[in-house]
Design a protein around this motif. Sequence first.
Motif, short mmCIF file in Angstrom:
data_model
loop_
_atom_site.label_atom_id
_atom_site.label_comp_id
_atom_site.label_asym_id
_atom_site.label_seq_id
_atom_site.Cartn_x
_atom_site.Cartn_y
_atom_site.Cartn_z
N PHE A 158 37.09 -18.23 15.49
CA PHE A 158 35.76 -17.94 14.93
C PHE A 158 35.70 -18.30 13.45
O PHE A 158 34.61 -18.48 12.90
CB PHE A 158 35.41 -16.47 15.15
N ARG A 159 36.84 -18.43 12.79
CA ARG A 159 36.86 -18.81 11.38
C ARG A 159 36.63 -20.31 11.18
O ARG A 159 36.39 -20.76 10.05
CB ARG A 159 38.20 -18.42 10.74
N ASP A 160 36.72 -21.09 12.24
CA ASP A 160 36.59 -22.55 12.12
C ASP A 160 35.12 -22.93 12.05
O ASP A 160 34.51 -23.39 13.02
CB ASP A 160 37.27 -23.25 13.30
N THR A 161 34.56 -22.75 10.86
CA THR A 161 33.12 -22.96 10.70
C THR A 161 32.72 -24.43 10.58
O THR A 161 31.53 -24.74 10.49
CB THR A 161 32.62 -22.21 9.46
N ASP A 219 38.20 -13.69 19.96
CA ASP A 219 37.74 -14.23 18.69
C ASP A 219 37.59 -15.74 18.73
O ASP A 219 37.20 -16.35 17.74
CB ASP A 219 38.71 -13.84 17.57
N ASN A 220 37.91 -16.35 19.86
CA ASN A 220 37.80 -17.80 19.99
C ASN A 220 36.40 -18.19 20.47
O ASN A 220 35.74 -17.43 21.19
CB ASN A 220 38.85 -18.34 20.95
#
Length: 234
Positions: A180-183, A219-220
Amino acid sequence: MAASRRRGVAFWVGTGLVVAGLAMLGYVGWQFFGTNIVSERRQRDAVERLQRDWREPTVGQAVDAGNGSRDGTSGGTAEPVRLGDALALIRIPRFGDGYVMPVFQGVEDDVLARGFGHFEDAAGPGEKGNFALAAHRVTHGEPLRDMPSLRPGDEVLVETRDAVFTYELDTDPRDLVVAFRDTWVVDPRPQNPDPDGVRPPDQPRLITLTTCSELFHTDNRMIAFGHLVSTRAK
């Protein structure tokens, strides 16, 4: 006496565990069933309300019928849309003829509980850049429960007050799962840091669909990219 006290303590501890277990079951049941019932009703109401609003004329609306916008870049909204407001309807034929979901501005939890969310800094429908959307895969109406069934070539139709924008998917959502951090996936021009990884087509007007990669908490995020293929003025 001591044995009696121990039995009393054991009874109340056991009762507490039973109550806690029932509460947990109730919570899980609400998440997987109750939220769907509530959200599906709210989504139907939002679709009907948006369609009704579109039938009413708006002051100052001047959209060019040839390209779908006032500035020649395409796009379907005459005024800025505030956080939490509905801005479009989305249809995905792969999900059935009756599938239609509202799209709201923002991706906060309360927004995603009502339908698709539109990333605030993303391009609008039909505009140059990346029209990036997020939606739940489970709970809250499950707009993208069947995301893994999408394939390259599938259409995503986005309807605004003034136009219908048809996007075509270019990637298989099963081929790209990110944290989820891979914006980067919602950037105007997404660039995969993995040189051999999935990337969007070299097109000026993109769409990105994002949802949870699993049916249970994760979270993926599962990602699908597409591009605009046609615009029809209403």
